[in-house]
Design a protein around this motif. Structure first.
Motif, PDB file in Angstrom:
ATOM      1  N   VAL A 198       0.819  -1.222   0.000  1.00 51.35           N
ATOM      2  CA  VAL A 198       0.000   0.000   0.000  1.00 51.35           C
ATOM      3  C   VAL A 198       0.854   1.274   0.000  1.00 51.35           C
ATOM      4  CG1 VAL A 198      -1.958   1.167   1.049  1.00 51.35           C
ATOM      5  CG2 VAL A 198      -1.798  -1.315   1.180  1.00 51.35           C
ATOM      6  N   PRO A 199       1.560   1.639   1.076  1.00 55.73           N
ATOM      7  CA  PRO A 199       2.220   2.952   1.063  1.00 55.73           C
ATOM      8  C   PRO A 199       3.420   3.038   0.125  1.00 55.73           C
ATOM      9  CG  PRO A 199       2.684   1.810   3.114  1.00 55.73           C
ATOM     10  CD  PRO A 199       1.669   0.987   2.399  1.00 55.73           C
ATOM     11  N   LEU A 200       4.199   1.959  -0.029  1.00 58.79           N
ATOM     12  CA  LEU A 200       5.353   2.044  -0.917  1.00 58.79           C
ATOM     13  C   LEU A 200       4.925   2.259  -2.365  1.00 58.79           C
ATOM     14  CD1 LEU A 200       8.389   1.874  -1.417  1.00 58.79           C
ATOM     15  CD2 LEU A 200       8.123  -0.610  -1.661  1.00 58.79           C
ATOM     16  N   LEU A 201       3.962   1.451  -2.847  1.00 55.08           N
ATOM     17  CA  LEU A 201       3.496   1.615  -4.224  1.00 55.08           C
ATOM     18  C   LEU A 201       2.792   2.963  -4.406  1.00 55.08           C
ATOM     19  CD1 LEU A 201       2.182  -1.965  -5.099  1.00 55.08           C
ATOM     20  CD2 LEU A 201       4.361  -0.905  -5.718  1.00 55.08           C
ATOM     21  N   ALA A 202       2.067   3.405  -3.379  1.00 57.59           N
ATOM     22  CA  ALA A 202       1.419   4.714  -3.472  1.00 57.59           C
ATOM     23  C   ALA A 202       2.448   5.839  -3.512  1.00 57.59           C
ATOM     24  CB  ALA A 202       0.473   4.919  -2.294  1.00 57.59           C
ATOM     25  N   GLY A 203       3.623   5.608  -2.954  1.00 56.13           N
ATOM     26  CA  GLY A 203       4.664   6.624  -2.991  1.00 56.13           C
ATOM     27  C   GLY A 203       5.099   6.967  -4.404  1.00 56.13           C
ATOM     28  N   PHE A 204       4.947   6.038  -5.356  1.00 56.55           N
ATOM     29  CA  PHE A 204       5.297   6.332  -6.749  1.00 56.55           C
ATOM     30  C   PHE A 204       4.324   7.344  -7.352  1.00 56.55           C
ATOM     31  CE2 PHE A 204       7.550   2.348  -6.103  1.00 56.55           C
ATOM     32  CZ  PHE A 204       8.753   2.590  -6.752  1.00 56.55           C
ATOM     33  N   ALA A 205       3.089   7.365  -6.869  1.00 58.73           N
ATOM     34  CA  ALA A 205       2.159   8.407  -7.313  1.00 58.73           C
ATOM     35  C   ALA A 205       2.614   9.771  -6.829  1.00 58.73           C
ATOM     36  CB  ALA A 205       0.743   8.103  -6.807  1.00 58.73           C
ATOM     37  N   VAL A 206       3.204   9.815  -5.626  1.00 57.73           N
ATOM     38  CA  VAL A 206       3.763  11.073  -5.134  1.00 57.73           C
ATOM     39  C   VAL A 206       4.947  11.493  -5.994  1.00 57.73           C
ATOM     40  CG1 VAL A 206       4.773  12.237  -3.138  1.00 57.73           C
ATOM     41  CG2 VAL A 206       2.977  10.522  -2.807  1.00 57.73           C
ATOM     42  N   LEU A 285       2.917   2.273 -25.716  1.00 61.84           N
ATOM     43  CA  LEU A 285       3.592   1.422 -24.734  1.00 61.84           C
ATOM     44  C   LEU A 285       3.062   1.670 -23.333  1.00 61.84           C
ATOM     45  CD1 LEU A 285       5.841  -0.599 -24.013  1.00 61.84           C
ATOM     46  CD2 LEU A 285       7.419   1.355 -23.869  1.00 61.84           C
ATOM     47  N   PHE A 286       2.847   2.936 -22.995  1.00 65.51           N
ATOM     48  CA  PHE A 286       2.318   3.295 -21.684  1.00 65.51           C
ATOM     49  C   PHE A 286       0.930   2.686 -21.483  1.00 65.51           C
ATOM     50  CE2 PHE A 286       0.175   6.204 -18.739  1.00 65.51           C
ATOM     51  CZ  PHE A 286       1.108   6.309 -17.727  1.00 65.51           C
ATOM     52  N   GLY A 287       0.069   2.766 -22.496  1.00 61.88           N
ATOM     53  CA  GLY A 287      -1.279   2.216 -22.369  1.00 61.88           C
ATOM     54  C   GLY A 287      -1.289   0.708 -22.214  1.00 61.88           C
ATOM     55  N   VAL A 288      -0.483   0.004 -23.023  1.00 58.90           N
ATOM     56  CA  VAL A 288      -0.444  -1.460 -22.935  1.00 58.90           C
ATOM     57  C   VAL A 288       0.121  -1.899 -21.585  1.00 58.90           C
ATOM     58  CG1 VAL A 288       0.587  -3.551 -23.913  1.00 58.90           C
ATOM     59  CG2 VAL A 288      -0.267  -1.752 -25.432  1.00 58.90           C
ATOM     60  N   ALA A 289       1.199  -1.238 -21.135  1.00 53.56           N
ATOM     61  CA  ALA A 289       1.819  -1.626 -19.869  1.00 53.56           C
ATOM     62  C   ALA A 289       0.871  -1.410 -18.691  1.00 53.56           C
ATOM     63  CB  ALA A 289       3.107  -0.825 -19.663  1.00 53.56           C
ATOM     64  N   LEU A 290       0.140  -0.295 -18.689  1.00 58.25           N
ATOM     65  CA  LEU A 290      -0.784  -0.047 -17.578  1.00 58.25           C
ATOM     66  C   LEU A 290      -2.007  -0.943 -17.643  1.00 58.25           C
ATOM     67  CD1 LEU A 290       1.055   2.331 -16.895  1.00 58.25           C
ATOM     68  CD2 LEU A 290      -1.004   3.646 -16.366  1.00 58.25           C
ATOM     69  N   ALA A 291      -2.418  -1.368 -18.830  1.00 60.04           N
ATOM     70  CA  ALA A 291      -3.506  -2.335 -18.912  1.00 60.04           C
ATOM     71  C   ALA A 291      -3.098  -3.652 -18.257  1.00 60.04           C
ATOM     72  CB  ALA A 291      -3.900  -2.560 -20.369  1.00 60.04           C
ATOM     73  N   SER A 293      -0.584  -4.019 -15.906  1.00 62.10           N
ATOM     74  CA  SER A 293      -0.347  -3.830 -14.471  1.00 62.10           C
ATOM     75  C   SER A 293      -1.651  -3.649 -13.702  1.00 62.10           C
ATOM     76  CB  SER A 293       0.560  -2.617 -14.244  1.00 62.10           C
ATOM     77  OG  SER A 293      -0.066  -1.423 -14.682  1.00 62.10           O
ATOM     78  N   ALA A 294      -2.619  -2.929 -14.285  1.00 58.65           N
ATOM     79  CA  ALA A 294      -3.898  -2.727 -13.602  1.00 58.65           C
ATOM     80  C   ALA A 294      -4.657  -4.045 -13.470  1.00 58.65           C
ATOM     81  CB  ALA A 294      -4.740  -1.702 -14.357  1.00 58.65           C
ATOM     82  N   THR A 295      -4.660  -4.851 -14.527  1.00 62.00           N
ATOM     83  CA  THR A 295      -5.332  -6.150 -14.464  1.00 62.00           C
ATOM     84  C   THR A 295      -4.644  -7.071 -13.472  1.00 62.00           C
ATOM     85  OG1 THR A 295      -6.019  -5.900 -16.770  1.00 62.00           O
ATOM     86  CG2 THR A 295      -6.108  -8.110 -15.821  1.00 62.00           C
ATOM     87  N   ALA A 296      -3.291  -7.052 -13.474  1.00 65.04           N
ATOM     88  CA  ALA A 296      -2.559  -7.878 -12.515  1.00 65.04           C
ATOM     89  C   ALA A 296      -2.842  -7.444 -11.082  1.00 65.04           C
ATOM     90  CB  ALA A 296      -1.060  -7.806 -12.809  1.00 65.04           C
ATOM     91  N   GLY A 297      -2.930  -6.130 -10.853  1.00 64.61           N
ATOM     92  CA  GLY A 297      -3.248  -5.656  -9.512  1.00 64.61           C
ATOM     93  C   GLY A 297      -4.632  -6.069  -9.063  1.00 64.61           C
ATOM     94  N   ASP A 298      -5.594  -6.007  -9.983  1.00 62.33           N
ATOM     95  CA  ASP A 298      -6.960  -6.429  -9.659  1.00 62.33           C
ATOM     96  C   ASP A 298      -7.005  -7.911  -9.330  1.00 62.33           C
ATOM     97  OD1 ASP A 298      -9.638  -6.425  -9.281  1.00 62.33           O
ATOM     98  OD2 ASP A 298     -10.186  -5.964 -11.344  1.00 62.33           O
ATOM     99  N   LEU A 299      -6.333  -8.722 -10.146  1.00 63.33           N
ATOM    100  CA  LEU A 299      -6.309 -10.168  -9.892  1.00 63.33           C
ATOM    101  C   LEU A 299      -5.549 -10.488  -8.610  1.00 63.33           C
ATOM    102  CD1 LEU A 299      -5.670 -11.570 -13.490  1.00 63.33           C
ATOM    103  CD2 LEU A 299      -7.793 -11.689 -12.170  1.00 63.33           C
ATOM    104  N   ALA A 334       0.949   2.694 -10.489  1.00 66.47           N
ATOM    105  CA  ALA A 334       1.702   3.910 -10.157  1.00 66.47           C
ATOM    106  C   ALA A 334       3.196   3.683 -10.351  1.00 66.47           C
ATOM    107  CB  ALA A 334       1.396   4.332  -8.725  1.00 66.47           C
ATOM    108  N   ALA A 335       3.688   2.535  -9.894  1.00 68.12           N
ATOM    109  CA  ALA A 335       5.113   2.239 -10.072  1.00 68.12           C
ATOM    110  C   ALA A 335       5.464   2.080 -11.548  1.00 68.12           C
ATOM    111  CB  ALA A 335       5.476   0.973  -9.291  1.00 68.12           C
ATOM    112  N   VAL A 336       4.620   1.376 -12.312  1.00 68.51           N
ATOM    113  CA  VAL A 336       4.879   1.183 -13.740  1.00 68.51           C
ATOM    114  C   VAL A 336       4.833   2.523 -14.473  1.00 68.51           C
ATOM    115  CG1 VAL A 336       4.025   0.071 -15.841  1.00 68.51           C
ATOM    116  CG2 VAL A 336       4.030  -1.189 -13.687  1.00 68.51           C
ATOM    117  N   ALA A 337       3.867   3.364 -14.132  1.00 68.57           N
ATOM    118  CA  ALA A 337       3.743   4.666 -14.787  1.00 68.57           C
ATOM    119  C   ALA A 337       4.968   5.529 -14.512  1.00 68.57           C
ATOM    120  CB  ALA A 337       2.471   5.368 -14.308  1.00 68.57           C
ATOM    121  N   TYR A 338       5.457   5.546 -13.278  1.00 72.09           N
ATOM    122  CA  TYR A 338       6.633   6.360 -12.948  1.00 72.09           C
ATOM    123  C   TYR A 338       7.856   5.896 -13.734  1.00 72.09           C
ATOM    124  CZ  TYR A 338      10.545   8.215 -10.258  1.00 72.09           C
ATOM    125  OH  TYR A 338      11.710   8.834  -9.889  1.00 72.09           O
ATOM    126  N   LEU A 339       8.082   4.585 -13.794  1.00 74.87           N
ATOM    127  CA  LEU A 339       9.256   4.072 -14.499  1.00 74.87           C
ATOM    128  C   LEU A 339       9.171   4.335 -16.005  1.00 74.87           C
ATOM    129  CD1 LEU A 339       9.704   0.680 -12.597  1.00 74.87           C
ATOM    130  CD2 LEU A 339      11.004   2.801 -12.297  1.00 74.87           C
TER     131      LEU A 339
END
Length: 347
Positions: A198-206, A285-291, A293-299, A334-339
């Motif tokens: 939770v807080p570490l991954l959310a830190g990438f949004a910061v 690339l950004f759209g495919v990668a976040l699709a 990561s978001a699906t993996a996070g949900d699962l 958030a982490a994938v988007a930052y990188l």
């Protein structure tokens, strides 16, 4: 004149008695509160094998339980195909969007307060949910560490986020040590999982918010994840036939995943190219990668809930569940988007 011949007794004029009414058919039981149920009575003498002796016993029956096709069925609450109250879900989603966009577009530091409140609530929800699996993660050091990670990520960047995370892990291990060895490894591991998830991954949004164009970066990240949810839901409802992970999330399908990828690319490409000055292929690339990561996070969160035997992480948001049920796809993204943005559209 000759007399008339005798033709017999003169019949009397009158109404014939009406035939008895036919027996009424047996009526279905409509009162389910006390339905008679035949129960075998123990015989004191030798009963006839063809005619067992029975007596009527009053047995309470729930009024919400269906006993047969002729009985009254209690009305059930209707929900959408997704298993949620869609009216409440849309209303809460609109309110969450307003709570995110207003501080993000008006005053960037105010977004930290919204993010911090959401992350602290998520830490509490996940810690309580883990108790269903008998894991008692130390809550106090996790809450203090969450505030430290958000603050140091904003003021010291990536190095500050890492240092705050390591200090939070150390605090969790030391705090749990005071309660003795019984279940120490289980509870300490749960605490480290919460701090990492939770807080570490959310830190990438910061970290996305720190640059001058940080509002556009956070907007690109959040809008793409929302596109993943909307595109996946629409494609799954309309075309979904092949389950992706039926033992984890039965409603997710490969058709829905394809819809998520298309929607993420359509949302991310114009934002990355127009607002952040990146190349078009960077947006794709950004759209495919976040699709992914978001699906993996949900699962991943669905897998945790399956293991714990719970449906939602909380009940704070009608139609959605808890805060963690909304953060599940955002946190790893958030982490994938930052990188990725550090490569395709550096600040």
């Amino acid at each position: 004149m000759t007399p008339d011949p005798d033709t017999g007794p003169i019949p009397t004029v009158g109404r014939r008695p009406a035939p008895p009414p036919p027996p009424l058919p047996p009526r279905a039981v409509t009162d389910l509160r006390m339905a008679p149920l035949p129960v075998q009575e123990p015989a004191t003498a030798e009963p006839s094998p063809r005619e067992p002796r029975t007596t009527q016993v009053e047995v309470p029956v729930s009024t919400t339980e269906s006993v047969g096709p002729d009985l009254v069925h209690a009305p059930t609450k209707k929900s959408g195909r997704a298993g949620r109250d869609m009216v409440a879900a849309i209303g809460v989603g609109a309110a969450l969007g307003a709570a995110i966009l207003l501080p993000l577009l008006v005053y960037r530091p105010a977004f930290l307060l919204v993010l911090g409140a959401a992350i602290l609530t998520g830490v509490v929800e996940l810690t309580r949910a883990l108790r269903a699996g008998s894991a008692r993660a130390p809550l106090v050091p996790l809450l203090v560490g969450t505030v430290a990670m958000i603050a140091l990520a904003w003021t010291r960047g990536a190095s500050g986020l890492v240092v705050a995370f390591l200090l939070t892990v150390l605090a969790v291990l030391l705090w749990r040590l005071a309660e003795g060895p019984d279940g120490y490894l289980r509870d300490a591991s749960a605490g480290v999982l919460v701090a990492l998830y939770v807080p570490l991954l959310a830190g990438f949004a910061v970290l996305l918010l720190v640059p001058e164009d940080g509002a556009a970066r956070v907007l690109a990240f959040i809008a793409t994840v929302v596109g993943n949810d909307v595109g996946g839901f629409a494609a799954g409802v309309l075309f979904g036939k092949h389950p992706m992970a039926p033992s984890v999330s039965p409603k997710k399908s490969w058709e829905g995943m394809a819809g998520s990828v298309v929607a993420c690319v359509l949302v991310a490409t114009p934002i990355v190219t127009l607002a952040l000055g990146g190349p078009w292929w960077g947006g794709v690339l950004f759209g495919v990668a976040l699709a992914v990561s978001a699906t993996a996070g949900d699962l991943g969160e669905s897998l945790i809930k399956r293991d714990l035997g719970i449906k939602d992480m909380g009940q704070l948001l009608p139609g959605h569940g808890g805060i963690m049920d909304r953060l599940d796809s955002l946190l790893p993204s958030a982490a994938v988007a930052y990188l990725l943005l550090s490569v395709v559209a550096p600040a």
